[in-house]
Design a protein around this motif. Structure first.
Motif, PDB file in Angstrom:
ATOM      1  N   VAL A  59       2.001  17.035   5.644  1.00 17.53           N
ATOM      2  CA  VAL A  59       2.076  17.923   4.478  1.00 17.53           C
ATOM      3  C   VAL A  59       1.342  19.221   4.790  1.00 17.53           C
ATOM      4  O   VAL A  59       0.156  19.199   5.147  1.00 17.53           O
ATOM      5  CB  VAL A  59       1.457  17.249   3.240  1.00 17.53           C
ATOM      6  CG1 VAL A  59       1.456  18.209   2.051  1.00 17.53           C
ATOM      7  CG2 VAL A  59       2.183  15.958   2.914  1.00 17.53           C
ATOM      8  N   PRO A  60       2.015  20.399   4.673  1.00 17.27           N
ATOM      9  CA  PRO A  60       1.324  21.662   4.937  1.00 17.27           C
ATOM     10  C   PRO A  60       0.258  21.930   3.872  1.00 17.27           C
ATOM     11  O   PRO A  60       0.485  21.714   2.678  1.00 17.27           O
ATOM     12  CB  PRO A  60       2.447  22.700   4.873  1.00 17.27           C
ATOM     13  CG  PRO A  60       3.534  22.069   4.075  1.00 17.27           C
ATOM     14  CD  PRO A  60       3.434  20.603   4.320  1.00 17.27           C
ATOM     15  N   LEU A  61      -0.901  22.386   4.318  1.00 13.28           N
ATOM     16  CA  LEU A  61      -1.998  22.695   3.408  1.00 13.28           C
ATOM     17  C   LEU A  61      -2.117  24.199   3.215  1.00 13.28           C
ATOM     18  O   LEU A  61      -1.917  24.980   4.146  1.00 13.28           O
ATOM     19  CB  LEU A  61      -3.319  22.149   3.939  1.00 13.28           C
ATOM     20  CG  LEU A  61      -3.398  20.641   4.199  1.00 13.28           C
ATOM     21  CD1 LEU A  61      -4.832  20.256   4.588  1.00 13.28           C
ATOM     22  CD2 LEU A  61      -2.940  19.831   2.995  1.00 13.28           C
ATOM     23  N   GLU A  62      -2.472  24.590   2.005  1.00 19.57           N
ATOM     24  CA  GLU A  62      -2.622  25.998   1.666  1.00 19.57           C
ATOM     25  C   GLU A  62      -4.044  26.450   1.940  1.00 19.57           C
ATOM     26  O   GLU A  62      -5.015  25.796   1.522  1.00 19.57           O
ATOM     27  CB  GLU A  62      -2.281  26.198   0.188  1.00 19.57           C
ATOM     28  CG  GLU A  62      -2.465  27.620  -0.304  1.00 19.57           C
ATOM     29  CD  GLU A  62      -2.272  27.746  -1.805  1.00 19.57           C
ATOM     30  OE1 GLU A  62      -2.552  28.831  -2.341  1.00 19.57           O
ATOM     31  OE2 GLU A  62      -1.865  26.745  -2.437  1.00 19.57           O
ATOM     32  N   ASP A  63      -4.185  27.586   2.649  1.00 17.19           N
ATOM     33  CA  ASP A  63      -5.495  28.185   2.862  1.00 17.19           C
ATOM     34  C   ASP A  63      -6.038  28.636   1.499  1.00 17.19           C
ATOM     35  O   ASP A  63      -5.401  29.387   0.778  1.00 17.19           O
ATOM     36  CB  ASP A  63      -5.362  29.377   3.809  1.00 17.19           C
ATOM     37  CG  ASP A  63      -6.701  29.946   4.247  1.00 17.19           C
ATOM     38  OD1 ASP A  63      -7.695  29.775   3.513  1.00 17.19           O
ATOM     39  OD2 ASP A  63      -6.764  30.579   5.315  1.00 17.19           O
ATOM     40  N   SER A  64      -7.237  28.175   1.149  1.00 13.56           N
ATOM     41  CA  SER A  64      -7.803  28.506  -0.161  1.00 13.56           C
ATOM     42  C   SER A  64      -8.394  29.906  -0.216  1.00 13.56           C
ATOM     43  O   SER A  64      -8.759  30.383  -1.285  1.00 13.56           O
ATOM     44  CB  SER A  64      -8.892  27.492  -0.516  1.00 13.56           C
ATOM     45  OG  SER A  64     -10.007  27.644   0.349  1.00 13.56           O
ATOM     46  N   ARG A  88      -3.515  33.780  12.436  1.00 13.37           N
ATOM     47  CA  ARG A  88      -2.680  32.974  11.559  1.00 13.37           C
ATOM     48  C   ARG A  88      -3.074  31.502  11.713  1.00 13.37           C
ATOM     49  O   ARG A  88      -3.294  31.034  12.824  1.00 13.37           O
ATOM     50  CB  ARG A  88      -1.215  33.174  11.913  1.00 13.37           C
ATOM     51  CG  ARG A  88      -0.244  32.445  10.981  1.00 13.37           C
ATOM     52  CD  ARG A  88       1.187  32.656  11.424  1.00 13.37           C
ATOM     53  NE  ARG A  88       2.114  31.875  10.604  1.00 13.37           N
ATOM     54  CZ  ARG A  88       3.392  31.702  10.903  1.00 13.37           C
ATOM     55  NH1 ARG A  88       3.887  32.240  12.010  1.00 13.37           N
ATOM     56  NH2 ARG A  88       4.165  30.997  10.115  1.00 13.37           N
ATOM     57  N   LYS A  89      -3.116  30.810  10.582  1.00 11.04           N
ATOM     58  CA  LYS A  89      -3.580  29.429  10.602  1.00 11.04           C
ATOM     59  C   LYS A  89      -2.545  28.551   9.919  1.00 11.04           C
ATOM     60  O   LYS A  89      -2.033  28.886   8.845  1.00 11.04           O
ATOM     61  CB  LYS A  89      -4.918  29.298   9.877  1.00 11.04           C
ATOM     62  CG  LYS A  89      -5.937  30.386  10.193  1.00 11.04           C
ATOM     63  CD  LYS A  89      -7.088  30.346   9.214  1.00 11.04           C
ATOM     64  CE  LYS A  89      -7.985  31.559   9.346  1.00 11.04           C
ATOM     65  NZ  LYS A  89      -7.378  32.779   8.779  1.00 11.04           N
TER      66      LYS A  89
END
Length: 515
Positions: free
Chosen positions: A452-457, A444-445
């Motif tokens: 700001v949380p970043l979305e795994d692409s 899990r990353k």
């Protein structure tokens, strides 16, 4: 005195080590056209000063009276029959020996090729090269010069563990500049070059390698180094007067300004005395933006300050499972040059640029292909307006002394920083890449940029296409994130958390794209 903007360094050890358009195999004598290829890499670009290193590691490559190797020793040397058994020193020495004994003159040929361009010509001399000094077999390491092998009493003989930019295993075996004959020897070599060739300047490469005397004799050693630099300046002034021209002296020095005093380089005193006009700030080998440009600029108002770019990004176990070095891609060369200029550098320099070419290695993967250096990246490397219009590729890797905050690498979790020197609003989109030492596909990353949380692409590709694949990270050790443009700032805080706590977080990369 001309104000040079882009310094281009050629390590002439690349000539026997690399392929080129005119040399398609490593066997046999290479041609003069192959030698000239290494000048053409910089010709017609933004480079305005060509700095040629006239040595094969420690060994002078011209017909030197001080070190007459090619007349006296080279004809008596013969390579081991089994080429596969050659040491790294032999792999570059014997092709060069064959070329010189066949009538080649690589130093003159490089000089003549540069004189056909618009570039100025400097020599850049390695003032204490450390390659292979740890070995006791000079017959198997022929790039060790006679002056070095015949005078073990001239070596430092002290471990110099206090050296912040040295290598413990080799420190005691380099030559000691407190000894007058050592200084005499190097001045004699430099004098030969300056008198033989109509140079436009000279660089003392103090980063190959930054270790010059026992550091428990710091005051005495600092005075000896200053005496040496003064003597070089006196020699250049004499030669310059005879030719009716000024010859600037450049010094290549550590990436942190405070390290100079710790290893006995009184750069501030040299500049204030008028001995040194150009200061080339170097990280030695790995590419980084974290050079102390501002500190050098503030301390040395009387000198031109250059930020050096390297052709190696990092060591990696690549996607084929064997050790390799990632070559610096064009977007990073441009991004770093822009950052240096924005931070007050008078120009940039390039080190080891030709090594993008395929290099002879003991083991080559069958997929390896010949690649030319990215000459297009040099075309506008000191044009700040043009660089501002380009996409950007920022990064921070896990070499603590070569980053701004020293937080990488880290296991499982890290809070690190990444500076950018552009206006994020001038770009259309962005992506962040996290690079690990270990498989992260199933863990899990979580990544936060300025909170700001970043979305795994769901992607793990390189942020920009790369021509040289050998040093790329294995895809299972990387992952990419989408970045909201409004989350970016000049000073960015990045937090990374992985459930696989033992996995090392090695680096981050940030891309700024224009559609």
């Amino acid at each position: 005195m001309k104000e040079y903007r882009c310094l281009y360094n050629l390590d002439m050890g690349a000539i026997p080590l690399c392929l080129s358009r005119s040399r398609g195999a490593f066997e046999g004598v290479f041609s003069v056209e192959h030698v000239r290829e290494f000048v053409r890499d910089a010709a017609g670009t933004g480079g305005d000063a060509f700095l040629s290193c006239p040595t094969l590691l420690r060994l002078p490559l011209w017909d030197s009276k001080e070190e007459p190797h090619w007349r006296e020793e080279a004809p008596r040397r013969h390579p081991p029959a089994d080429r596969k058994s050659w040491t790294p020193s032999e792999r570059i020495y014997y092709p060069m020996r064959e070329y010189i004994l066949s009538g080649g003159d690589p130093v003159k040929e490089v000089y003549d090729a540069v004189r056909e361009t618009d570039m100025a010509f400097f020599f850049s001399y390695r003032m204490n090269d450390w390659h292979f000094v740890e070995f006791e077999e000079p017959e198997r390491y022929p790039t060790l010069d006679r002056f070095y092998t015949e005078h073990p009493e001239y070596r430092i003989g002290y471990p110099n563990r206090e050296n912040p930019v040295g290598w413990d295993i080799k420190n005691s075996r380099q030559q000691n500049y407190i000894i007058p004959d050592v200084r005499r020897h190097y001045l004699a070599l430099l004098t030969e070059l300056a008198e033989e060739y109509d140079i436009d300047g000279l660089e003392l490469d103090l980063m190959r390698s930054p270790n010059y005397f026992p550091l428990n004799r710091l005051e005495e050693g600092t005075a000896a180094m200053s005496d040496f630099v003064r003597s070089v300046r006196t020699m250049l002034d004499r030669v310059g007067r005879e030719r009716g021209k000024e010859l600037p002296l450049c010094v290549r020095v550590p990436h942190r300004y405070g390290y100079c005093a710790r290893i006995g380089l009184d750069v501030k005193g040299w500049v204030e005395s008028g001995w040194v006009q150009m200061v080339n700030v170097s990280s030695s080998y790995f590419h980084t933006e974290a050079l102390e440009i501002e500190e050098y600029r503030s301390a040395l108002p009387g000198a031109r300050v250059y930020g050096e770019e390297q052709m190696v990004m990092n060591n990696a176990i690549n996607r084929y499972g064997w050790p390799s070095e990632r070559r610096t891609p064009p977007e990073i060369l441009e991004t770093t040059a822009y950052a240096f200029l924005r931070r007050g550098a008078d120009g940039v320099s390039l080190y080891n640029f030709p090594f993008t070419r395929e290099i002879e290695q003991p083991v080559k993967h069958p997929d390896s292909v010949y690649t030319e250096p990215p000459k297009e990246a040099l075309m506008h490397l000191v044009d700040e307006g043009w660089l501002a219009s380009r996409p950007k590729h920022y990064f921070s890797y896990g070499y603590p002394d070569l980053t701004f905050d020293g937080q990488l690498p880290a296991e499982g979790r890290v809070v690190t920083s990444l500076k950018i020197w552009d206006d994020p609003l001038a770009f259309d989109r962005s992506a962040l890449r996290v690079i690990c030492r270990g498989d992260v596909r199933s863990c899990r990353k979580r990544v936060y940029l300025n909170g700001v949380p970043l979305e795994d692409s769901g992607e793990n590709d390189e942020l920009f296409p790369e021509a040289v694949w050998e040093g790329q990270f294995p895809p299972e050790q990387t992952f990419n994130c989408r970045v909201p443009m409004e989350a970016l700032a000049a000073e960015n805080t990045i937090e990374i958390l992985l459930t696989a706590a033992e996995t090392e977080i090695f680096g981050v990369e940030l891309a700024l794209y224009r559609e």
